[in-house]
Design a protein around this motif. Structure first.
Motif, PDB file in Angstrom:
ATOM      1  N   ILE A   1       0.862  -1.192   0.000  1.00  0.00           N
ATOM      2  CA  ILE A   1       0.000   0.000   0.000  1.00  0.00           C
ATOM      3  C   ILE A   1       0.896   1.239   0.000  1.00  0.00           C
ATOM      4  N   LEU A   2       0.448   2.273  -0.682  1.00  0.00           N
ATOM      5  CA  LEU A   2       1.106   3.571  -0.684  1.00  0.00           C
ATOM      6  C   LEU A   2       0.214   4.526   0.106  1.00  0.00           C
ATOM      7  N   SER A   3       0.803   5.284   1.025  1.00  0.00           N
ATOM      8  CA  SER A   3       0.000   6.195   1.845  1.00  0.00           C
ATOM      9  C   SER A   3      -0.684   7.244   0.975  1.00  0.00           C
ATOM     10  N   ALA A   4      -1.783   7.796   1.479  1.00  0.00           N
ATOM     11  CA  ALA A   4      -2.532   8.806   0.736  1.00  0.00           C
ATOM     12  C   ALA A   4      -1.665  10.017   0.421  1.00  0.00           C
ATOM     13  N   ALA A   5      -0.729  10.330   1.320  1.00  0.00           N
ATOM     14  CA  ALA A   5       0.182  11.457   1.087  1.00  0.00           C
ATOM     15  C   ALA A   5       1.300  11.085   0.113  1.00  0.00           C
ATOM     16  N   ARG A   6       1.355   9.804  -0.277  1.00  0.00           N
ATOM     17  CA  ARG A   6       2.347   9.278  -1.212  1.00  0.00           C
ATOM     18  C   ARG A   6       3.773   9.468  -0.708  1.00  0.00           C
ATOM     19  N   ASP A   7       3.954   9.360   0.633  1.00  0.00           N
ATOM     20  CA  ASP A   7       5.298   9.502   1.189  1.00  0.00           C
ATOM     21  C   ASP A   7       5.769   8.244   1.925  1.00  0.00           C
ATOM     22  N   ARG A   8       4.906   7.224   2.030  1.00  0.00           N
ATOM     23  CA  ARG A   8       5.262   5.965   2.688  1.00  0.00           C
ATOM     24  C   ARG A   8       4.769   4.796   1.823  1.00  0.00           C
ATOM     25  N   LEU A   9       5.647   3.824   1.622  1.00  0.00           N
ATOM     26  CA  LEU A   9       5.281   2.584   0.956  1.00  0.00           C
ATOM     27  C   LEU A   9       5.366   1.484   1.998  1.00  0.00           C
ATOM     28  N   VAL A  10       4.296   0.721   2.152  1.00  0.00           N
ATOM     29  CA  VAL A  10       4.267  -0.373   3.114  1.00  0.00           C
ATOM     30  C   VAL A  10       4.161  -1.670   2.321  1.00  0.00           C
ATOM     31  N   THR A  11       5.067  -2.595   2.610  1.00  0.00           N
ATOM     32  CA  THR A  11       5.027  -3.900   1.964  1.00  0.00           C
ATOM     33  C   THR A  11       5.006  -4.985   3.029  1.00  0.00           C
ATOM     34  N   ALA A  12       4.326  -6.075   2.707  1.00  0.00           N
ATOM     35  CA  ALA A  12       4.331  -7.272   3.549  1.00  0.00           C
ATOM     36  C   ALA A  12       4.849  -8.400   2.680  1.00  0.00           C
ATOM     37  N   ASP A  13       5.518  -9.371   3.309  1.00  0.00           N
ATOM     38  CA  ASP A  13       6.050 -10.469   2.515  1.00  0.00           C
ATOM     39  C   ASP A  13       5.691 -11.820   3.111  1.00  0.00           C
ATOM     40  N   SER A  14       6.020 -12.849   2.379  1.00  0.00           N
ATOM     41  CA  SER A  14       5.657 -14.208   2.783  1.00  0.00           C
ATOM     42  C   SER A  14       6.427 -14.684   4.005  1.00  0.00           C
ATOM     43  N   ASP A  15       7.448 -13.942   4.422  1.00  0.00           N
ATOM     44  CA  ASP A  15       8.178 -14.255   5.658  1.00  0.00           C
ATOM     45  C   ASP A  15       7.562 -13.553   6.866  1.00  0.00           C
ATOM     46  N   ARG A  16       6.349 -12.990   6.706  1.00  0.00           N
ATOM     47  CA  ARG A  16       5.575 -12.346   7.764  1.00  0.00           C
ATOM     48  C   ARG A  16       6.202 -11.036   8.253  1.00  0.00           C
ATOM     49  N   ARG A  17       6.977 -10.385   7.397  1.00  0.00           N
ATOM     50  CA  ARG A  17       7.558  -9.076   7.744  1.00  0.00           C
ATOM     51  C   ARG A  17       6.762  -7.971   7.058  1.00  0.00           C
ATOM     52  N   ILE A  18       6.558  -6.887   7.794  1.00  0.00           N
ATOM     53  CA  ILE A  18       5.934  -5.694   7.227  1.00  0.00           C
ATOM     54  C   ILE A  18       6.961  -4.583   7.333  1.00  0.00           C
ATOM     55  N   ARG A  19       7.225  -3.923   6.204  1.00  0.00           N
ATOM     56  CA  ARG A  19       8.198  -2.827   6.155  1.00  0.00           C
ATOM     57  C   ARG A  19       7.470  -1.532   5.835  1.00  0.00           C
ATOM     58  N   VAL A  20       7.784  -0.485   6.575  1.00  0.00           N
ATOM     59  CA  VAL A  20       7.297   0.861   6.264  1.00  0.00           C
ATOM     60  C   VAL A  20       8.507   1.616   5.743  1.00  0.00           C
ATOM     61  N   SER A  21       8.462   1.989   4.465  1.00  0.00           N
ATOM     62  CA  SER A  21       9.588   2.644   3.807  1.00  0.00           C
ATOM     63  C   SER A  21       9.195   4.046   3.359  1.00  0.00           C
ATOM     64  N   LEU A  22      10.190   4.894   3.248  1.00  0.00           N
ATOM     65  CA  LEU A  22       9.961   6.225   2.689  1.00  0.00           C
ATOM     66  C   LEU A  22       9.744   6.085   1.193  1.00  0.00           C
ATOM     67  N   TRP A  23       8.919   6.934   0.628  1.00  0.00           N
ATOM     68  CA  TRP A  23       8.665   6.892  -0.799  1.00  0.00           C
ATOM     69  C   TRP A  23       8.975   8.243  -1.412  1.00  0.00           C
ATOM     70  N   PRO A  24       9.698   8.305  -2.490  1.00  0.00           N
ATOM     71  CA  PRO A  24      10.004   7.241  -3.427  1.00  0.00           C
ATOM     72  C   PRO A  24      11.296   6.466  -3.131  1.00  0.00           C
ATOM     73  N   ASP A  25      11.985   6.789  -2.072  1.00  0.00           N
ATOM     74  CA  ASP A  25      13.239   6.105  -1.731  1.00  0.00           C
ATOM     75  C   ASP A  25      12.950   4.888  -0.863  1.00  0.00           C
ATOM     76  N   ALA A  26      12.314   3.871  -1.433  1.00  0.00           N
ATOM     77  CA  ALA A  26      11.802   2.733  -0.678  1.00  0.00           C
ATOM     78  C   ALA A  26      12.891   1.901  -0.016  1.00  0.00           C
ATOM     79  N   TYR A  27      14.136   2.109  -0.391  1.00  0.00           N
ATOM     80  CA  TYR A  27      15.235   1.401   0.267  1.00  0.00           C
ATOM     81  C   TYR A  27      15.487   1.962   1.668  1.00  0.00           C
ATOM     82  N   GLN A  28      14.920   3.116   1.996  1.00  0.00           N
ATOM     83  CA  GLN A  28      15.043   3.706   3.330  1.00  0.00           C
ATOM     84  C   GLN A  28      13.881   3.213   4.184  1.00  0.00           C
ATOM     85  N   ILE A  29      14.164   2.186   4.994  1.00  0.00           N
ATOM     86  CA  ILE A  29      13.123   1.576   5.817  1.00  0.00           C
ATOM     87  C   ILE A  29      12.963   2.379   7.103  1.00  0.00           C
ATOM     88  N   GLU A  30      11.743   2.821   7.355  1.00  0.00           N
ATOM     89  CA  GLU A  30      11.451   3.609   8.541  1.00  0.00           C
ATOM     90  C   GLU A  30      11.136   2.709   9.735  1.00  0.00           C
TER      91      GLU A  30
END
Length: 118
Positions: A25-54
């Motif tokens: 999901i991308l936040s409504a403000a389009r500044d956070r990208l949240v991903t979940a994976d099959s290893d049960r991890r949820i990452r909140v990253s800065l967007w568009p620099d998604a490599y920066q995990i918050e």
């Protein structure tokens, strides 16, 4: 070789996620990208620099399959394959609440007069 797929541009690996992504999901403000994976991890990253995990939201017992923001961006909700719903603080990764399906709850004790005492 130049001119391959993508008009000569090489694909860029942006998130650092190597497990299959199960929800995003991308936040409504389009500044956070949240991903979940099959290893049960949820990452909140800065967007568009998604490599920066918050934050990481860890503790799901099943693969998260749906993500949503609630109360603006005050809560991050995740739903898992087991039917559970987690409420997270999106910038700290802290688990704030957990709701499980009723079938996972212990049987309730009889109530009212004549109920057996433990």
């Amino acid at each position: 070789a130049a001119g391959g797929r993508g008009g000569g541009r090489e694909p860029q690996f942006q998130t650092g996620v190597v497990s299959p992504i199960s929800a995003m999901i991308l936040s409504a403000a389009r500044d956070r990208l949240v991903t979940a994976d099959s290893d049960r991890r949820i990452r909140v990253s800065l967007w568009p620099d998604a490599y920066q995990i918050e934050a990481f939201c860890m503790g799901s017992k099943s693969t998260p399959t749906v993500l949503a923001f609630a109360c603006g961006r005050e809560l991050l909700l995740s739903g898992g394959e087991d039917g559970s719903v987690h409420a997270w603080h999106p910038t700290s990764g802290a688990l704030l609440a957990l709701a499980r399906p009723a079938s996972d709850l212990p049987p309730s004790a009889p109530a009212g007069p004549g109920a057996a005492a433990e």
